[in-house]
Design a protein around this motif. Structure first.
Motif, PDB file in Angstrom:
ATOM      1  N   ASP A 157      75.880  52.339  -3.503  1.00 58.72           N
ATOM      2  CA  ASP A 157      75.907  53.784  -3.310  1.00 58.72           C
ATOM      3  C   ASP A 157      76.719  54.434  -4.419  1.00 58.72           C
ATOM      4  O   ASP A 157      77.936  54.532  -4.338  1.00 58.72           O
ATOM      5  N   TYR A 158      76.043  54.878  -5.480  1.00 52.07           N
ATOM      6  CA  TYR A 158      76.699  55.580  -6.583  1.00 52.07           C
ATOM      7  C   TYR A 158      76.544  57.087  -6.451  1.00 52.07           C
ATOM      8  O   TYR A 158      76.941  57.832  -7.325  1.00 52.07           O
ATOM      9  N   GLY A 159      75.910  57.554  -5.376  1.00 48.70           N
ATOM     10  CA  GLY A 159      75.750  58.981  -5.153  1.00 48.70           C
ATOM     11  C   GLY A 159      74.636  59.621  -5.957  1.00 48.70           C
ATOM     12  O   GLY A 159      74.523  60.837  -5.985  1.00 48.70           O
ATOM     13  N   ILE A 160      73.802  58.830  -6.615  1.00 44.59           N
ATOM     14  CA  ILE A 160      72.709  59.378  -7.420  1.00 44.59           C
ATOM     15  C   ILE A 160      71.559  59.818  -6.513  1.00 44.59           C
ATOM     16  O   ILE A 160      70.902  60.815  -6.772  1.00 44.59           O
ATOM     17  N   TYR A 161      71.337  59.073  -5.435  1.00 46.81           N
ATOM     18  CA  TYR A 161      70.366  59.456  -4.411  1.00 46.81           C
ATOM     19  C   TYR A 161      71.136  59.838  -3.151  1.00 46.81           C
ATOM     20  O   TYR A 161      72.309  59.503  -3.001  1.00 46.81           O
ATOM     21  N   GLU A 162      70.486  60.545  -2.230  1.00 49.11           N
ATOM     22  CA  GLU A 162      71.162  61.055  -1.032  1.00 49.11           C
ATOM     23  C   GLU A 162      71.870  59.962  -0.240  1.00 49.11           C
ATOM     24  O   GLU A 162      72.997  60.133   0.208  1.00 49.11           O
ATOM     25  N   LYS A 163      71.194  58.830  -0.059  1.00 47.24           N
ATOM     26  CA  LYS A 163      71.774  57.732   0.712  1.00 47.24           C
ATOM     27  C   LYS A 163      71.139  56.421   0.268  1.00 47.24           C
ATOM     28  O   LYS A 163      69.998  56.395  -0.192  1.00 47.24           O
ATOM     29  N   PRO A 164      71.872  55.322   0.395  1.00 51.02           N
ATOM     30  CA  PRO A 164      71.285  54.025   0.030  1.00 51.02           C
ATOM     31  C   PRO A 164      70.210  53.622   1.038  1.00 51.02           C
ATOM     32  O   PRO A 164      70.297  53.971   2.218  1.00 51.02           O
ATOM     33  N   ILE A 165      69.213  52.899   0.572  1.00 50.69           N
ATOM     34  CA  ILE A 165      68.185  52.416   1.498  1.00 50.69           C
ATOM     35  C   ILE A 165      68.530  51.033   2.033  1.00 50.69           C
ATOM     36  O   ILE A 165      67.826  50.507   2.879  1.00 50.69           O
TER      37      ILE A 165
END
Length: 107
Positions: free
Chosen positions: A78-86
């Motif tokens: 989770d690097y915050g690039i997408y809303e949430k990790p899958i």
């Protein structure tokens, strides 16, 4: 947009998303849209493309054997690039994946 002639750089898109279907249960599935469009996609250098699949912000595909189902080398952070990790954490194998390009209709 994927480009086989580009490598070693991030590509920008505000329309990117990743998703995971949890054992066919749509209620437990995860949809995650890009938050940092400038880092939505990463193109690996050509020397790594036999081992590395698409890299979407924090979700990456990797296999020493050039087969994502044979080892547990792919991962998600989770690097915050997408809303949430899958995925929550750790490495895993990938049974199947698809990459789509959606074109907008022109009037």
């Amino acid at each position: 947009m994927w480009d086989n002639n580009t490598f070693g750089v991030y590509r920008e898109t505000k329309d990117s998303f990743i998703f995971s279907l949890k054992n066919g249960n749509i209620q437990k599935s995860i949809l995650s849209r890009v938050k940092e469009p400038k880092k939505a996609l990463y193109y690996y250098k050509k020397i790594f493309q036999n081992y590395c699949g698409p890299y979407f912000g924090h979700f990456y595909m990797y296999s020493d054997q050039s087969n994502f189902t044979l080892d547990c080398e792919s991962g998600s952070f989770d690097y915050g690039i997408y809303e949430k990790p899958i995925r929550t954490s750790g490495n895993f194998s990938i049974i199947d994946y698809e990459v789509f390009k959606v074109n907008r209709k022109t009037k």
